[in-house]
Design a protein around this motif. Structure first.
Motif, PDB file in Angstrom:
ATOM      1  N   ASN A  80      40.110  38.102  40.636  1.00 16.38           N
ATOM      2  CA  ASN A  80      41.100  37.064  40.340  1.00 16.38           C
ATOM      3  C   ASN A  80      41.677  36.390  41.571  1.00 16.38           C
ATOM      4  O   ASN A  80      42.456  35.456  41.438  1.00 16.38           O
ATOM      5  CB  ASN A  80      42.253  37.653  39.522  1.00 16.38           C
ATOM      6  N   GLY A  81      41.353  36.875  42.747  1.00 15.65           N
ATOM      7  CA  GLY A  81      41.971  36.334  43.958  1.00 15.65           C
ATOM      8  C   GLY A  81      43.332  36.961  44.181  1.00 15.65           C
ATOM      9  O   GLY A  81      43.898  37.603  43.292  1.00 15.65           O
ATOM     10  N   LEU A  82      43.862  36.772  45.365  1.00 14.12           N
ATOM     11  CA  LEU A  82      45.123  37.410  45.723  1.00 14.12           C
ATOM     12  C   LEU A  82      46.295  36.887  44.897  1.00 14.12           C
ATOM     13  O   LEU A  82      47.186  37.641  44.518  1.00 14.12           O
ATOM     14  CB  LEU A  82      45.393  37.218  47.220  1.00 14.12           C
ATOM     15  N   ALA A 131      45.996  38.271  41.081  1.00 12.32           N
ATOM     16  CA  ALA A 131      45.834  39.704  40.845  1.00 12.32           C
ATOM     17  C   ALA A 131      47.070  40.267  40.142  1.00 12.32           C
ATOM     18  O   ALA A 131      48.203  39.880  40.420  1.00 12.32           O
ATOM     19  CB  ALA A 131      45.609  40.440  42.158  1.00 12.32           C
ATOM     20  N   ASP A 132      46.835  41.180  39.232  1.00 12.37           N
ATOM     21  CA  ASP A 132      47.908  41.832  38.492  1.00 12.37           C
ATOM     22  C   ASP A 132      48.151  43.210  39.109  1.00 12.37           C
ATOM     23  O   ASP A 132      47.519  44.190  38.717  1.00 12.37           O
ATOM     24  CB  ASP A 132      47.512  41.949  37.018  1.00 12.37           C
ATOM     25  N   PHE A 133      49.052  43.263  40.084  1.00  9.38           N
ATOM     26  CA  PHE A 133      49.299  44.512  40.794  1.00  9.38           C
ATOM     27  C   PHE A 133      50.090  45.502  39.949  1.00  9.38           C
ATOM     28  O   PHE A 133      50.011  46.707  40.165  1.00  9.38           O
ATOM     29  CB  PHE A 133      50.001  44.250  42.120  1.00  9.38           C
ATOM     30  N   TYR A 134      50.855  45.006  38.982  1.00  9.10           N
ATOM     31  CA  TYR A 134      51.576  45.921  38.095  1.00  9.10           C
ATOM     32  C   TYR A 134      50.604  46.748  37.276  1.00  9.10           C
ATOM     33  O   TYR A 134      50.859  47.915  36.996  1.00  9.10           O
ATOM     34  CB  TYR A 134      52.532  45.149  37.186  1.00  9.10           C
ATOM     35  N   ARG A 135      49.482  46.159  36.880  1.00  9.38           N
ATOM     36  CA  ARG A 135      48.460  46.909  36.153  1.00  9.38           C
ATOM     37  C   ARG A 135      47.882  47.999  37.037  1.00  9.38           C
ATOM     38  O   ARG A 135      47.681  49.131  36.594  1.00  9.38           O
ATOM     39  CB  ARG A 135      47.351  45.984  35.688  1.00  9.38           C
ATOM     40  N   ALA A 136      47.628  47.687  38.298  1.00 12.13           N
ATOM     41  CA  ALA A 136      47.080  48.685  39.223  1.00 12.13           C
ATOM     42  C   ALA A 136      48.066  49.838  39.423  1.00 12.13           C
ATOM     43  O   ALA A 136      47.671  51.005  39.436  1.00 12.13           O
ATOM     44  CB  ALA A 136      46.736  48.037  40.557  1.00 12.13           C
ATOM     45  N   GLY A 182      41.581  51.366  43.706  1.00 12.48           N
ATOM     46  CA  GLY A 182      40.344  50.774  43.194  1.00 12.48           C
ATOM     47  C   GLY A 182      40.609  49.652  42.212  1.00 12.48           C
ATOM     48  O   GLY A 182      39.960  48.603  42.259  1.00 12.48           O
ATOM     49  N   VAL A 183      41.577  49.849  41.329  1.00 14.71           N
ATOM     50  CA  VAL A 183      41.936  48.803  40.370  1.00 14.71           C
ATOM     51  C   VAL A 183      42.519  47.595  41.102  1.00 14.71           C
ATOM     52  O   VAL A 183      42.214  46.444  40.766  1.00 14.71           O
ATOM     53  CB  VAL A 183      42.912  49.351  39.307  1.00 14.71           C
ATOM     54  N   ALA A 184      43.342  47.836  42.110  1.00 14.80           N
ATOM     55  CA  ALA A 184      43.928  46.726  42.874  1.00 14.80           C
ATOM     56  C   ALA A 184      42.840  45.929  43.602  1.00 14.80           C
ATOM     57  O   ALA A 184      42.871  44.692  43.612  1.00 14.80           O
ATOM     58  CB  ALA A 184      44.949  47.257  43.867  1.00 14.80           C
ATOM     59  N   ILE A 185      41.879  46.618  44.199  1.00 14.34           N
ATOM     60  CA  ILE A 185      40.785  45.928  44.891  1.00 14.34           C
ATOM     61  C   ILE A 185      39.956  45.129  43.892  1.00 14.34           C
ATOM     62  O   ILE A 185      39.584  43.977  44.156  1.00 14.34           O
ATOM     63  CB  ILE A 185      39.922  46.945  45.656  1.00 14.34           C
ATOM     64  N   TYR A 186      39.688  45.708  42.741  1.00 16.77           N
ATOM     65  CA  TYR A 186      38.945  44.993  41.703  1.00 16.77           C
ATOM     66  C   TYR A 186      39.694  43.739  41.261  1.00 16.77           C
ATOM     67  O   TYR A 186      39.096  42.668  41.095  1.00 16.77           O
ATOM     68  CB  TYR A 186      38.703  45.919  40.511  1.00 16.77           C
TER      69      TYR A 186
END
Length: 56
Positions: A23-25, A28-33, A14-18
């Protein structure tokens, strides 16, 4: 344990999708997700391991 893993995975997804939607691809901050997913998994697992079992 399965519930904790699925909960963490769902929250992390959910965080990654948000992140992608806001922010766009490329931004996106995937480390946060990943961090949020792992953190929620650990908290959920610890909470349910320490929760007293109900006598039923």
């Amino acid at each position: 344990m399965k519930n904790a893993l699925l909960t963490g995975l769902g929250i992390g997804a959910g965080v990654a999708i948000y992140e992608v939607l806001t922010n766009g691809l490329s931004g996106a901050d995937f480390y946060r997700a990943i961090f949020v997913g792992v953190f929620c998994t650990v908290i959920y697992a610890v909470y349910y391991s320490l929760k007293p079992k109900s006598e039923g």
